[in-house]
Design an enzyme around this catalytic site. Structure first.
Site, PDB file in Angstrom:
ATOM      1  N   GLY A 160      -1.538  13.671 -24.881  1.00 37.96           N
ATOM      2  CA  GLY A 160      -0.952  13.300 -23.593  1.00 37.96           C
ATOM      3  C   GLY A 160      -0.804  11.794 -23.441  1.00 37.96           C
ATOM      4  O   GLY A 160       0.209  11.284 -22.977  1.00 37.96           O
TER       5      GLY A 160
ATOM      6  N   ARG B 250      -3.531   7.013 -26.997  1.00 38.74           N
ATOM      7  CA  ARG B 250      -4.164   7.925 -27.952  1.00 38.74           C
ATOM      8  C   ARG B 250      -3.235   8.098 -29.170  1.00 38.74           C
ATOM      9  O   ARG B 250      -3.680   8.151 -30.314  1.00 38.74           O
ATOM     10  CB  ARG B 250      -4.357   9.235 -27.228  1.00 38.74           C
ATOM     11  CG  ARG B 250      -5.378  10.296 -27.637  1.00 38.74           C
ATOM     12  CD  ARG B 250      -6.458   9.904 -28.506  1.00 38.74           C
ATOM     13  NE  ARG B 250      -7.699   9.477 -27.892  1.00 38.74           N
ATOM     14  CZ  ARG B 250      -8.690  10.235 -27.484  1.00 38.74           C
ATOM     15  NH1 ARG B 250      -8.616  11.526 -27.551  1.00 38.74           N
ATOM     16  NH2 ARG B 250      -9.787   9.722 -27.008  1.00 38.74           N
TER      17      ARG B 250
ATOM     18  N   ARG C  44       0.773  20.022 -29.765  1.00 41.65           N
ATOM     19  CA  ARG C  44       0.043  19.313 -28.706  1.00 41.65           C
ATOM     20  C   ARG C  44      -1.427  19.280 -29.068  1.00 41.65           C
ATOM     21  O   ARG C  44      -2.016  20.291 -29.485  1.00 41.65           O
ATOM     22  CB  ARG C  44       0.250  20.030 -27.368  1.00 41.65           C
ATOM     23  CG  ARG C  44      -0.747  19.647 -26.312  1.00 41.65           C
ATOM     24  CD  ARG C  44      -0.345  19.978 -24.907  1.00 41.65           C
ATOM     25  NE  ARG C  44      -1.470  20.208 -24.024  1.00 41.65           N
ATOM     26  CZ  ARG C  44      -2.352  19.287 -23.611  1.00 41.65           C
ATOM     27  NH1 ARG C  44      -2.257  18.025 -24.015  1.00 41.65           N
ATOM     28  NH2 ARG C  44      -3.348  19.614 -22.802  1.00 41.65           N
TER      29      ARG C  44
ATOM     30  N   ASP D 293     -14.131  19.258 -19.928  1.00 36.75           N
ATOM     31  CA  ASP D 293     -14.929  19.549 -18.742  1.00 36.75           C
ATOM     32  C   ASP D 293     -15.040  21.050 -18.551  1.00 36.75           C
ATOM     33  O   ASP D 293     -14.265  21.811 -19.125  1.00 36.75           O
ATOM     34  CB  ASP D 293     -14.358  18.860 -17.493  1.00 36.75           C
ATOM     35  CG  ASP D 293     -12.874  19.062 -17.347  1.00 36.75           C
ATOM     36  OD1 ASP D 293     -12.113  18.228 -17.880  1.00 36.75           O
ATOM     37  OD2 ASP D 293     -12.479  20.060 -16.735  1.00 36.75           O
TER      38      ASP D 293
ATOM     39  N   ARG E 245     -16.560  12.829 -26.465  1.00 30.60           N
ATOM     40  CA  ARG E 245     -15.144  13.165 -26.628  1.00 30.60           C
ATOM     41  C   ARG E 245     -14.623  12.668 -27.966  1.00 30.60           C
ATOM     42  O   ARG E 245     -13.812  13.309 -28.611  1.00 30.60           O
ATOM     43  CB  ARG E 245     -14.299  12.499 -25.539  1.00 30.60           C
ATOM     44  CG  ARG E 245     -14.314  13.240 -24.245  1.00 30.60           C
ATOM     45  CD  ARG E 245     -13.489  12.439 -23.253  1.00 30.60           C
ATOM     46  NE  ARG E 245     -13.726  12.909 -21.909  1.00 30.60           N
ATOM     47  CZ  ARG E 245     -12.758  13.212 -21.055  1.00 30.60           C
ATOM     48  NH1 ARG E 245     -11.516  13.102 -21.401  1.00 30.60           N
ATOM     49  NH2 ARG E 245     -13.044  13.610 -19.853  1.00 30.60           N
TER      50      ARG E 245
ATOM     51  N   GLU F  16       0.180  21.646 -19.956  1.00 33.68           N
ATOM     52  CA  GLU F  16       1.452  21.455 -20.669  1.00 33.68           C
ATOM     53  C   GLU F  16       1.925  22.581 -21.582  1.00 33.68           C
ATOM     54  O   GLU F  16       3.128  22.732 -21.830  1.00 33.68           O
ATOM     55  CB  GLU F  16       1.390  20.167 -21.524  1.00 33.68           C
ATOM     56  CG  GLU F  16       1.355  18.873 -20.746  1.00 33.68           C
ATOM     57  CD  GLU F  16      -0.054  18.450 -20.367  1.00 33.68           C
ATOM     58  OE1 GLU F  16      -1.020  19.033 -20.894  1.00 33.68           O
ATOM     59  OE2 GLU F  16      -0.203  17.546 -19.517  1.00 33.68           O
TER      60      GLU F  16
ATOM     61  N   ARG G  63       9.185   3.343 -21.246  1.00 34.98           N
ATOM     62  CA  ARG G  63       8.130   3.624 -20.237  1.00 34.98           C
ATOM     63  C   ARG G  63       6.720   3.588 -20.837  1.00 34.98           C
ATOM     64  O   ARG G  63       5.826   4.281 -20.362  1.00 34.98           O
ATOM     65  CB  ARG G  63       8.341   4.984 -19.582  1.00 34.98           C
ATOM     66  CG  ARG G  63       9.585   5.056 -18.746  1.00 34.98           C
ATOM     67  CD  ARG G  63       9.755   6.427 -18.137  1.00 34.98           C
ATOM     68  NE  ARG G  63      11.014   6.455 -17.415  1.00 34.98           N
ATOM     69  CZ  ARG G  63      11.150   6.857 -16.157  1.00 34.98           C
ATOM     70  NH1 ARG G  63      10.122   7.287 -15.495  1.00 34.98           N
ATOM     71  NH2 ARG G  63      12.326   6.851 -15.574  1.00 34.98           N
TER      72      ARG G  63
ATOM     73  N   SER H 176      -6.837  17.947 -24.177  1.00 37.96           N
ATOM     74  CA  SER H 176      -8.137  18.355 -23.646  1.00 37.96           C
ATOM     75  C   SER H 176      -7.912  19.441 -22.601  1.00 37.96           C
ATOM     76  O   SER H 176      -6.790  19.652 -22.118  1.00 37.96           O
ATOM     77  CB  SER H 176      -8.865  17.158 -23.042  1.00 37.96           C
ATOM     78  OG  SER H 176      -8.096  16.641 -21.984  1.00 37.96           O
TER      79      SER H 176
ATOM     80  N   HIS I  63      14.984   8.752 -22.674  1.00 42.93           N
ATOM     81  CA  HIS I  63      13.538   8.494 -22.614  1.00 42.93           C
ATOM     82  C   HIS I  63      12.922   8.085 -23.943  1.00 42.93           C
ATOM     83  O   HIS I  63      11.708   7.874 -24.016  1.00 42.93           O
ATOM     84  CB  HIS I  63      12.820   9.739 -22.075  1.00 42.93           C
ATOM     85  CG  HIS I  63      13.403  10.233 -20.797  1.00 42.93           C
ATOM     86  ND1 HIS I  63      14.350  11.237 -20.756  1.00 42.93           N
ATOM     87  CD2 HIS I  63      13.219   9.830 -19.507  1.00 42.93           C
ATOM     88  CE1 HIS I  63      14.709  11.444 -19.497  1.00 42.93           C
ATOM     89  NE2 HIS I  63      14.046  10.602 -18.730  1.00 42.93           N
TER      90      HIS I  63
END
Ligand code: HPA
Length: 237
Positions: free
Chosen positions: A20, A24, A87, A204, A217, A181, A43, A90, A4
């Protein structure tokens, strides 16, 4: 090259910041790092390596959900020798005290899935970040005059259609926020004896149903990036 990640061995720095969204990751590399090069794009899960204040630093997307981050974290650690995985994402707030755009740093990650039980012979694993990274983050936040909420979060397998019993259960047990995650990342890092951390901005609110606008954001994202970059710099000293 792994299944990957199509980077060469040595292409990643010891510390990798992981949003994620791969775009970004590109934005972070272009905005905050110097001497940037793209090191992987399988990918379209883009990864970059550059420097921050002279320190080698990588940034790579991890996708959505625990299966996705598990694949990338495993390969980064076991094939590319990555030692610090942070990580930066959000979350949805589940407690009244948190407001939209607040910063959250996980001191533990509960889990609605069985992913860590599979790793832990059916027992309940306490998925926690690395203490040294957490302490560096807390010290850095103080220096930067940021006041993240530190506490337990929950990693959920479902974005849509979670059990109606989950929200009251999270509130009862003082969970701050939900994301998808961290629990897997912490377990993978623990097993490999490397360091992981998770910091989040509230995008949120599950109690008030408010959602941050994309402009809002961006501002809170800049604060989280400052905290992430300076924490990474602290631990690399
Ligand atoms: N659930 C899961 N993950 C999330 C949420 C949510 O409400 N908000 C941001 N990430």
């Amino acid at each position: 090259m792994t299944a990957h990640i199509n980077a060469e061995i040595g292409d990643f720095a010891e510390t990798v910041l992981m949003p994620g969204d791969p775009l970004r990751a590109k934005f972070i590399a272009d905005t905050y790092l110097q001497d940037v090069r793209e090191v992987t794009n399988v990918r379209n899960m883009l990864g970059f390596t550059g420097t921050y204040k002279g320190m080698p630093l990588s940034v790579m997307g991890h996708g959505m959900g625990m299966p996705s981050i598990s694949i990338y974290a495993h390969e980064l650690i076991h094939e590319y020798g990555v030692k610090n995985l942070m990580r930066i994402g959000s979350c949805g707030a589940v407690c009244e005290e948190l407001k939209l755009l607040d910063l959250v740093v996980a001191t533990g990650a509960s889990c609605s899935s069985s992913i860590n039980r599979e790793r832990f012979s059916g027992y309940d694993f306490a998925a926690v970040p690395d203490f040294a990274l957490l302490k560096a983050c807390a010290d850095t936040a103080e220096k930067l005059k940021l006041s993240p909420a530190f506490g337990n979060i929950l990693s959920d397998d479902l974005f849509y259609g979670s059990s109606p019993a989950l929200l009251p259960a999270m509130q009862k047990m003082n969970i701050l926020a939900v994301e998808m995650e961290a629990a897997a990342l912490f377990a993978i890092a623990a097993e490999a004896r490397v360091q992981a951390l998770c910091m989040l901005t509230v995008s949120d609110h599950l109690i008030t149903s408010e959602q941050a606008t994309s402009e809002q954001r961006q501002t809170s994202f800049n604060q989280m990036m400052e905290l992430a970059l300076e924490t990474a710099f602290e631990v690399s000293k």
